[in-house]
Design an enzyme around this catalytic site. Structure first.
Site, mmCIF file in Angstrom:
data_model
loop_
_atom_site.group_PDB
_atom_site.id
_atom_site.type_symbol
_atom_site.label_atom_id
_atom_site.label_comp_id
_atom_site.label_asym_id
_atom_site.label_seq_id
_atom_site.Cartn_x
_atom_site.Cartn_y
_atom_site.Cartn_z
ATOM 1 N N LYS A 187 0.644 -1.258 -0.187
ATOM 2 C CA LYS A 187 -0.197 0.095 -0.010
ATOM 3 C C LYS A 187 0.842 1.202 0.233
ATOM 4 C CE LYS A 187 -4.273 -1.995 1.090
ATOM 5 N NZ LYS A 187 -4.438 -2.633 1.991
ATOM 6 N N LYS A 192 -7.180 -14.357 -13.318
ATOM 7 C CA LYS A 192 -8.567 -14.495 -12.880
ATOM 8 C C LYS A 192 -9.373 -13.406 -12.859
ATOM 9 C CE LYS A 192 -7.260 -13.820 -8.042
ATOM 10 N NZ LYS A 192 -7.641 -14.348 -6.650
ATOM 11 N N LYS A 239 -11.715 -7.035 -10.319
ATOM 12 C CA LYS A 239 -12.008 -5.863 -10.720
ATOM 13 C C LYS A 239 -11.211 -4.822 -11.140
ATOM 14 C CE LYS A 239 -13.010 -2.469 -7.071
ATOM 15 N NZ LYS A 239 -13.708 -1.125 -7.339
#
Ligand code: TRP
Length: 331
Positions: A111, A194, A197
Site C-alpha cells: 500500500k 482470474k 475488478k
C-alpha cells in the site's frame, strides 16, 4: 459449534469470481458454523471515501450478500461500524502490536508503494483492527484467501501476547479456513488471469450487470484465430472461456463446443453467445433479488439492526471480560 468470522471489503460490487469462488461457500457455511459476516466499513476509511460513496458501497455489499443467499436468521450479518466494541478492542490490541512488525507486513508495504502520499496510521494498524474483528467473537475459523494469511498470523500473535501479558488463556488462535477443498478459479474475460475488478472494466461480469451489459462484455472477450490441428491444447484465453462454460452452462453445452473445438469447427461468436446467455440465466435470480432488496429500505433496516444486535451481544460480553482482565474495575 465453532465460530467463523469473515470481513467483506466494502469496495465494489460482487462479480462471478467472488460469487462462485467465495460467497457460495459462505452460504453453505452458515448452516454448519456460528457465522459472523460483516462489512468492513471501518477498514475502508483508510482510503478516505466520501460519505455518499461510503454509504452506497456498504449498501450494495449488504444487498448483494443477502441476494446471494446469506440468511440473516442463520448467520449474523452486520456492518462493522455498528459495533463500537470492535473499535474499543482495537485500541487495547494496539498496545500488543509493535510498529516494527506492522511496518514489515507485506500488505502495508504494498500500500505504501501504491499510495506514498497516504501512509496514515490507520493503514499501519489495519491488521490490528482485523485482529479485533476476529478476536471479539473468539472465532477460530476465518475463510480468507492466501493474501490474508499474514494478517491471520498477526491476529494470533496479538491474541497470544495479550494472553501472556495477563497470564490468561482468554483468546483462542484463529486460522485460515478453506471450506471447500476444490476451490474454483473463475477466469476473467481478458484472456489472462482470474476475474477481478482491478483488471479493467470489461474483465469481470458482475451479479448486478444487466443482460445487455453481460452480452457486450462476453462478446468482447479475448480469443485467438482458432485451432489449427485436431485435439490441440487450448491457449489460456480459450481455456478460460471453456472454464466459464463449465461453471454456468450444462455439460451438454460444454461437450458440444469442446467437440467443435477438437474438430476445428468451433465458431467463437456462437460460443460466446451461448456463454453470455447461460451467464444471464445463472445470475438472473440473484439479479432480481438484488433489485428487490435494494428497493426495500424497511427490510435492509431490519437486517442491519438484527445483525448489529446479535454482533453486539457477543462483542459486549468479550469487552466486559477484557476490561476485567486488563484491570479496569468499578469503584
Ligand atoms: N482484510 C480483509 C480483506 O482485505 C477484510 C477483513 C477485515 C477481514 N477484517 C477481517 C477478513 C476479519 C476476515 C476477518 O479481504
Amino acid at each position: 459449534m465453532e465460530t467463523v468470522v469473515s470481513g467483506i471489503r466494502s469496495t465494489g460490487n460482487l462479480h462471478l469470481g467472488n460469487y462462485y469462488g467465495a460467497v457460495q461457500n459462505f452460504v453453505k457455511m452458515q448452516h454448519e458454523y456460528n457465522c459472523y459476516f460483516f462489512i468492513a466499513d471501518l477498514h475502508s476509511l483508510t482510503t478516505h471515501p466520501t460519505p455518499v460513496n461510503l454509504h452506497s458501497s456498504v449498501k450494495s455489499v449488504l444487498v448483494e450478500y443477502l441476494a446471494a443467499g446469506i440468511d440473516p436468521d442463520k448467520a449474523t450479518i452486520y456492518v462493522q461500524s455498528d459495533v463500537p466494541e470492535i473499535a474499543e478492542l482495537y485500541l487495547y490490541m494496539n498496545m500488543n502490536a509493535y510498529v516494527g512488525e506492522l511496518e514489515r507486513s507485506t500488505s502495508f508495504k504494498d500500500k505504501v508503494r501504491a499510495n506514498p502520499d497516504n501512509v496514515n496510521a490507520g493503514l499501519l494498524t489495519y491488521p490490528v483492527l482485523m485482529a479485533a474483528d476476529i478476536l471479539i467473537h473468539h472465532a477460530t475459523k476465518v475463510p480468507v484467501g492466501k493474501d490474508q494469511e499474514q494478517h491471520l498470523e498477526m491476529a494470533r500473535t496479538f491474541g497470544n501476547r495479550f494472553n501472556r501479558l495477563y497470564h490468561t488463556e482468554y483468546f483462542k488462535e484463529p486460522f485460515a479456513f478453506n471450506f471447500s477443498h476444490n476451490l474454483i478459479k473463475i477466469p476473467g474475460l481478458d484472456g489472462k488471469g482470474k476475474m477481478g475488478k482491478s483488471e479493467g472494466e470489461n474483465n469481470a461480469v458482475y451479479l448486478a450487470d444487466a443482460p445487455e451489459v453481460i452480452r457486450k462484455k462476453v462478446m468482447r472477450a479475448v480469443t485467438d484465430s482458432g485451432p489449427t490441428v485436431e485435439n490441440q491444447q487450448k491457449p489460456e484465453e480459450i481455456q478460460n472461456l471453456f472454464d466459464l462454460l463449465k461453471v454456468v452452462s450444462t455439460q451438454d453445452t460444454y461437450d458440444h463446443f469442446n467437440n467443435l473445438y477438437n474438430t476445428m469447427q468451433v465458431r467463437y461468436g456462437d460460443l460466446k453467445k451461448q456463454l453470455a446467455e447461460d451467464m444471464i440465466i445463472a445470475t438472473e435470480p440473484i439479479r432480481e433479488r438484488i433489485n428487490a432488496i435494494a428497493a426495500d429500505t424497511d427490510y435492509l433496516h431490519k437486517v442491519a439492526q438484527l445483525g448489529a444486535d446479535k454482533a453486539r451481544e457477543s462483542a459486549s460480553k468479550t469487552l466486559r471480560e477484557v476490561r476485567e482482565i486488563i484491570g479496569f474495575r468499578k469503584f
